[in-house]
Scaffold this motif. Structure first.
Motif, PDB file in Angstrom:
ATOM      1  N   GLN A 175      -5.217  -4.418   4.134  1.00  0.00           N
ATOM      2  CA  GLN A 175      -5.891  -5.586   4.694  1.00  0.00           C
ATOM      3  C   GLN A 175      -5.521  -6.853   3.920  1.00  0.00           C
ATOM      4  O   GLN A 175      -5.311  -7.909   4.514  1.00  0.00           O
ATOM      5  CB  GLN A 175      -7.404  -5.388   4.689  1.00  0.00           C
ATOM      6  N   VAL A 176      -5.450  -6.747   2.606  1.00  0.00           N
ATOM      7  CA  VAL A 176      -5.074  -7.905   1.784  1.00  0.00           C
ATOM      8  C   VAL A 176      -3.646  -8.330   2.109  1.00  0.00           C
ATOM      9  O   VAL A 176      -3.362  -9.529   2.250  1.00  0.00           O
ATOM     10  CB  VAL A 176      -5.236  -7.585   0.279  1.00  0.00           C
ATOM     11  N   GLY A 224       0.610 -16.928   5.313  1.00  0.00           N
ATOM     12  CA  GLY A 224       1.978 -17.437   5.344  1.00  0.00           C
ATOM     13  C   GLY A 224       2.360 -17.947   6.719  1.00  0.00           C
ATOM     14  O   GLY A 224       3.000 -18.998   6.846  1.00  0.00           O
ATOM     15  N   ARG A 225       1.975 -17.225   7.750  1.00  0.00           N
ATOM     16  CA  ARG A 225       2.256 -17.681   9.111  1.00  0.00           C
ATOM     17  C   ARG A 225       1.506 -18.973   9.415  1.00  0.00           C
ATOM     18  O   ARG A 225       2.048 -19.894  10.033  1.00  0.00           O
ATOM     19  CB  ARG A 225       1.886 -16.598  10.122  1.00  0.00           C
ATOM     20  N   MET A 226       0.247 -19.042   8.970  1.00  0.00           N
ATOM     21  CA  MET A 226      -0.562 -20.231   9.207  1.00  0.00           C
ATOM     22  C   MET A 226       0.060 -21.446   8.520  1.00  0.00           C
ATOM     23  O   MET A 226       0.131 -22.528   9.095  1.00  0.00           O
ATOM     24  CB  MET A 226      -1.981 -20.018   8.697  1.00  0.00           C
ATOM     25  N   ASP A 278      -5.794 -19.858  -1.228  1.00  0.00           N
ATOM     26  CA  ASP A 278      -6.152 -18.608  -0.552  1.00  0.00           C
ATOM     27  C   ASP A 278      -5.233 -17.477  -0.976  1.00  0.00           C
ATOM     28  O   ASP A 278      -5.676 -16.368  -1.267  1.00  0.00           O
ATOM     29  CB  ASP A 278      -6.085 -18.781   0.971  1.00  0.00           C
ATOM     30  N   VAL A 279      -3.947 -17.772  -1.010  1.00  0.00           N
ATOM     31  CA  VAL A 279      -2.970 -16.744  -1.371  1.00  0.00           C
ATOM     32  C   VAL A 279      -3.114 -16.357  -2.840  1.00  0.00           C
ATOM     33  O   VAL A 279      -2.970 -15.188  -3.189  1.00  0.00           O
ATOM     34  CB  VAL A 279      -1.539 -17.216  -1.040  1.00  0.00           C
ATOM     35  N   ALA A 294      -5.883 -16.271  -4.585  1.00  0.00           N
ATOM     36  CA  ALA A 294      -7.032 -15.371  -4.673  1.00  0.00           C
ATOM     37  C   ALA A 294      -6.682 -13.990  -4.121  1.00  0.00           C
ATOM     38  O   ALA A 294      -7.064 -12.962  -4.699  1.00  0.00           O
ATOM     39  CB  ALA A 294      -8.212 -15.959  -3.916  1.00  0.00           C
ATOM     40  N   LEU A 295      -5.943 -13.970  -3.016  1.00  0.00           N
ATOM     41  CA  LEU A 295      -5.530 -12.683  -2.445  1.00  0.00           C
ATOM     42  C   LEU A 295      -4.562 -11.953  -3.369  1.00  0.00           C
ATOM     43  O   LEU A 295      -4.596 -10.729  -3.473  1.00  0.00           O
ATOM     44  CB  LEU A 295      -4.892 -12.898  -1.066  1.00  0.00           C
ATOM     45  N   LEU A 296      -3.707 -12.709  -4.059  1.00  0.00           N
ATOM     46  CA  LEU A 296      -2.760 -12.091  -4.991  1.00  0.00           C
ATOM     47  C   LEU A 296      -3.482 -11.450  -6.174  1.00  0.00           C
ATOM     48  O   LEU A 296      -3.125 -10.348  -6.604  1.00  0.00           O
ATOM     49  CB  LEU A 296      -1.753 -13.127  -5.484  1.00  0.00           C
ATOM     50  N   GLU A 297      -4.531 -12.096  -6.660  1.00  0.00           N
ATOM     51  CA  GLU A 297      -5.335 -11.512  -7.739  1.00  0.00           C
ATOM     52  C   GLU A 297      -6.019 -10.240  -7.266  1.00  0.00           C
ATOM     53  O   GLU A 297      -6.058  -9.236  -7.980  1.00  0.00           O
ATOM     54  CB  GLU A 297      -6.371 -12.519  -8.230  1.00  0.00           C
ATOM     55  N   LYS A 298      -6.549 -10.293  -6.043  1.00  0.00           N
ATOM     56  CA  LYS A 298      -7.216  -9.115  -5.483  1.00  0.00           C
ATOM     57  C   LYS A 298      -6.205  -7.986  -5.283  1.00  0.00           C
ATOM     58  O   LYS A 298      -6.499  -6.817  -5.560  1.00  0.00           O
ATOM     59  CB  LYS A 298      -7.873  -9.475  -4.152  1.00  0.00           C
ATOM     60  N   LYS A 299      -4.993  -8.329  -4.836  1.00  0.00           N
ATOM     61  CA  LYS A 299      -3.951  -7.326  -4.632  1.00  0.00           C
ATOM     62  C   LYS A 299      -3.572  -6.661  -5.953  1.00  0.00           C
ATOM     63  O   LYS A 299      -3.435  -5.439  -6.024  1.00  0.00           O
ATOM     64  CB  LYS A 299      -2.719  -7.976  -3.997  1.00  0.00           C
ATOM     65  N   THR A 300      -3.437  -7.464  -7.005  1.00  0.00           N
ATOM     66  CA  THR A 300      -3.097  -6.923  -8.325  1.00  0.00           C
ATOM     67  C   THR A 300      -4.189  -5.975  -8.814  1.00  0.00           C
ATOM     68  O   THR A 300      -3.905  -4.889  -9.321  1.00  0.00           O
ATOM     69  CB  THR A 300      -2.895  -8.073  -9.327  1.00  0.00           C
ATOM     70  N   ARG A 301      -5.445  -6.374  -8.637  1.00  0.00           N
ATOM     71  CA  ARG A 301      -6.565  -5.529  -9.056  1.00  0.00           C
ATOM     72  C   ARG A 301      -6.573  -4.219  -8.263  1.00  0.00           C
ATOM     73  O   ARG A 301      -6.753  -3.138  -8.825  1.00  0.00           O
ATOM     74  CB  ARG A 301      -7.896  -6.272  -8.839  1.00  0.00           C
ATOM     75  N   LEU A 302      -6.351  -4.312  -6.949  1.00  0.00           N
ATOM     76  CA  LEU A 302      -6.336  -3.108  -6.115  1.00  0.00           C
ATOM     77  C   LEU A 302      -5.189  -2.176  -6.498  1.00  0.00           C
ATOM     78  O   LEU A 302      -5.357  -0.948  -6.511  1.00  0.00           O
ATOM     79  CB  LEU A 302      -6.231  -3.484  -4.635  1.00  0.00           C
TER      80      LEU A 302
END
Length: 96
Positions: free
Chosen positions: A49-50, A58-60, A71-72, A74-82
């Motif tokens: 989902q991330v 990126g498309r937006m 936004d990206v 924050a998502l990158l930090e979440k991706k690294t944690r996951l």
């Protein structure tokens, strides 16, 4: 008689499809997953989902020219944690 057989076949296909969506494997009888395996599967779904959200951002940004770096990030930090959690969960599941 043909209708009964057809009904049984359709129900079997629906059941196998439901099991595939739930477990990711084509089986008639679902296998029980341990709590660790369930947690790992949930983490992998969350990571997917991330990744989808990052692609959407990126498309937006490409279509509208808006700044999506916060936004990206924050998502990158979440991706690294996951990814770290997934690696730890795989270590718990693998020894079995």
């Amino acid at each position: 008689m043909k209708k009964v057989v057809l009904l049984i076949v359709v129900l079997a296909v629906v059941w196998i499809g439901f099991n595939y969506v739930k477990t990711g494997h084509f089986t008639l009888l679902p296998t029980a997953m341990s709590a660790e395996e369930e947690h790992l599967k949930d983490l992998e779904q969350e990571l997917a989902q991330v990744n989808a959200q990052m692609a959407q951002a990126g498309r937006m940004a490409g279509m509208t020219g808006t700044d999506t770096t916060a936004d990206v990030a924050a998502l990158l930090e979440k991706k690294t944690r996951l990814e770290k959690e997934i690696a730890a969960a795989k270590k718990q599941v693998a020894p079995r």
